[in-house]
Design an enzyme around this catalytic site. Structure first.
Site, short mmCIF file in Angstrom:
data_model
loop_
_atom_site.label_atom_id
_atom_site.label_comp_id
_atom_site.label_asym_id
_atom_site.label_seq_id
_atom_site.Cartn_x
_atom_site.Cartn_y
_atom_site.Cartn_z
N ARG A 161 0.83 -1.20 0.00
CA ARG A 161 0.00 0.00 0.00
C ARG A 161 0.86 1.24 0.00
NH1 ARG A 161 -1.10 2.31 4.47
NH2 ARG A 161 -1.40 0.40 5.67
N TYR A 196 -16.75 15.82 -16.57
CA TYR A 196 -17.13 14.42 -16.44
C TYR A 196 -18.16 14.26 -15.32
CZ TYR A 196 -16.64 9.57 -14.85
OH TYR A 196 -16.89 8.29 -14.44
#
Length: 384
Positions: free
Chosen positions: A54, A107
Site C-alpha cells: 500500500r 465528467y
C-alpha cells in the site's frame, strides 16, 4: 541511458522513463511485483524503501516515475481509479469551509464527487465557464482553494487557456488543477503552462486498450507531492501492481496511438460537418470551433474525441448509438477500439438537472485506430 538524454523527446521518455532493466535477470520490462510485504534488513531497515505494497510497490514506482517524466512534474502518484486520484487530491487540498470553482462542462463522475460527496463535509463549489478567464475570476471567493479545469472537456470538447487561467488562480492564491485525460501528456502538458496539478484517468488513453482501470496525479511542487503521497498511503486507494504494469505497457505506444486517434478524429469530424442529419459538431480541430486557436497553441494535435448533435432530438441520438456496428456502444474512451455513447443517459446521467446538464441530442465518440474508411461508413449508416 541518462535522464538528460531520454528527456529530449516524448516518445523516448514514454518507453524508457521508470523502465529500468531488472537488476537480477536483465529483463527489459519491469516485473509485476505481486507482493504485499517485504523482508526487512533488520527492524526499520527497509530494503530499497519497501515495506508494504500500500505504501510503495516497485511496479507502481516504475509507473509513477514514468508519469512524472511524461508530464514534466516533480512527483507522480498512481491510484486505483481516476476518481480515487481526485478524491485524494481534494481531501489533501481542502478543509471544511473551502471553495472550489468547477467547470460548466465536466465528467459526470467528477461532478458527482463534488455535489454528493465532498459537499457533505463542508466544501463549497460553484460553476464557471472556464474558457472565459473573467467568468472564473468572478466565481472565485476568498475561500477558493482550487480552480478545476478539463481541457478538452467532457463531453462538449470545450477548450480552456491553461496559461491564462493559471494567472487567475495564482492571483487568488488557489491551485489550478487540470484534468488532462482527453489530451494525454503527448498532446498537452499543463504543468509547463502553469498548472499546479494534473489529473488523469489512466483507464483511458494512457492504458489505451480497455483492459485496466487506474488514475494518476502529477504535481509540479515537491512539497505538495509529499503531502499527496502521505494521503495516498493513509487512504489506500492505490494502483495494484498488475494495473500499474498494464498502464506502463500502454504508455509505450501512447505517441503512435494518439497520432492515429487524432488523424481519424479529424476525418470523422469533417464528415459529420457535411452530413445533413448532424446539426452541430464539437471538435477543437475544426477551425470554426470557438477554442480552436487556443487548442492549436497549447496542444500538439486535437485528440480523438468528437461529439455531435443530431436532428430529431434525444430519441434520434439514442437510435444512432444503437445502429452503430464498428463503433461499440459503451462508456469510457481512449481505447484502440472506437466507442459511441449517449452522454445524457450514460456517462453524464449524474448531471441531469444541474448547470452541467448536457444536450439530450448529443452523441459522443471515442474515435479509435481502426481503418478510417470503416469508421466513416459505419457512422453514415448509423445516421441513416
Amino acid at each position: 541511458m541518462s535522464d538528460r538524454h531520454i528527456s529530449q523527446h516524448f516518445e523516448t521518455v514514454a518507453i524508457h522513463a521508470g523502465n529500468t532493466a531488472d537488476p537480477l535477470t536483465g529483463a527489459v520490462v519491469p516485473p509485476i511485483y505481486q507482493v504485499s510485504t517485504y523482508k526487512q534488513d533488520g527492524v526499520g531497515g527497509l530494503r530499497g524503501g519497501y515495506e508494504y505494497s500500500r505504501s510503495a510497490n516497485p511496479t507502481r514506482t516504475a509507473l509513477e516515475e514514468n508519469l512524472a517524466a511524461l508530464e514534466g512534474g516533480s512527483r507522480g502518484l498512481a491510484f486505483a481509479s481516476g476518481l480515487a486520484a481526485e478524491d485524494c487530491l481534494l481531501r489533501t487540498l481542502l478543509s471544511p469551509g473551502d471553495h472550489v470553482v468547477i467547470p460548466n462542462d465536466a465528467y459526470g463522475g467528477t461532478f458527482r464527487l463534488f455535489a454528493k460527496v465532498v459537499s457533505r463535509w463542508g466544501v463549497e463549489w460553484s460553476v464557471a465557464d472556464t474558457s472565459d478567464p473573467a467568468a472564473v475570476r468572478a466565481a472565485i471567493t476568498p475561500a477558493t482553494k482550487a480552480v478545476w479545469v478539463e481541457t478538452p472537456s467532457n463531453p462538449l470538447l470545450g477548450i480552456t487557456d491553461i496559461a491564462a487561467l493559471s494567472h487567475v488562480a495564482r492571483e487568488a492564491g488557489a491551485k489550478l488543477v487540470v484534468d488532462n485525460t482527453f489530451a494525454s501528456p503527448y498532446l498537452q502538458q499543463p504543468l509547463a503552462l502553469g498548472a499546479d496539478v494534473v489529473v488523469h484517468s489512466l483507464t483511458k488513453y494512457m492504458g489505451g486498450h480497455s483492459d485496466v482501470v487506474g488514475g494518476a496525479l502529477v504535481v509540479a511542487d515537491q512539497a505538495l507531492g509529499e503531502e499527496l503521497a502521505y494521503h495516498q498511503n493513509a487512504m489506500g486507494a492505490v494502483a495494484g501492481p498488475m494495473d500499474a504494469w498494464l498502464v506502463l505497457r500502454g504508455i509505450k505506444t501512447l505517441a503512435v496511438r494518439m497520432d492515429r486517434h487524432s488523424e481519424n478524429a479529424v476525418r470523422v469530424a469533417e464528415m459529420l460537418t457535411r452530413h445533413a442529419r448532424v446539426t452541430r459538431v464539437l471538435y477543437p480541430g475544426l477551425p470554426e470551433h470557438p477554442g480552436h486557436e487556443t487548442a492549436a497553441k497549447q496542444m500538439r494535435s486535437f485528440g480523438g474525441m468528437v461529439s455531435f448533435q443530431v436532428e430529431g432530438g434525444e430519441e434520434a441520438a439514442v437510435e444512432v448509438c444503437n445502429r452503430a456496428k464498428v463503433f461499440t456502444l459503451g462508456e469510457s474512451l481512449g481505447g484502440v477500439e472506437s466507442l459511441i455513447e449517449h452522454p445524457g443517459r450514460m456517462t453524464h446521467a449524474s448531471v441531469a438537472g444541474s448547470l452541467l446538464e448536457v444536450p439530450a441530442d448529443l452523441v459522443r465518440l471515442s474515435v479509435g485506430i481502426e481503418n478510417i474508411d470503416d469508421l466513416l461508413e459505419d457512422l453514415k449508416q448509423a445516421l441513416g
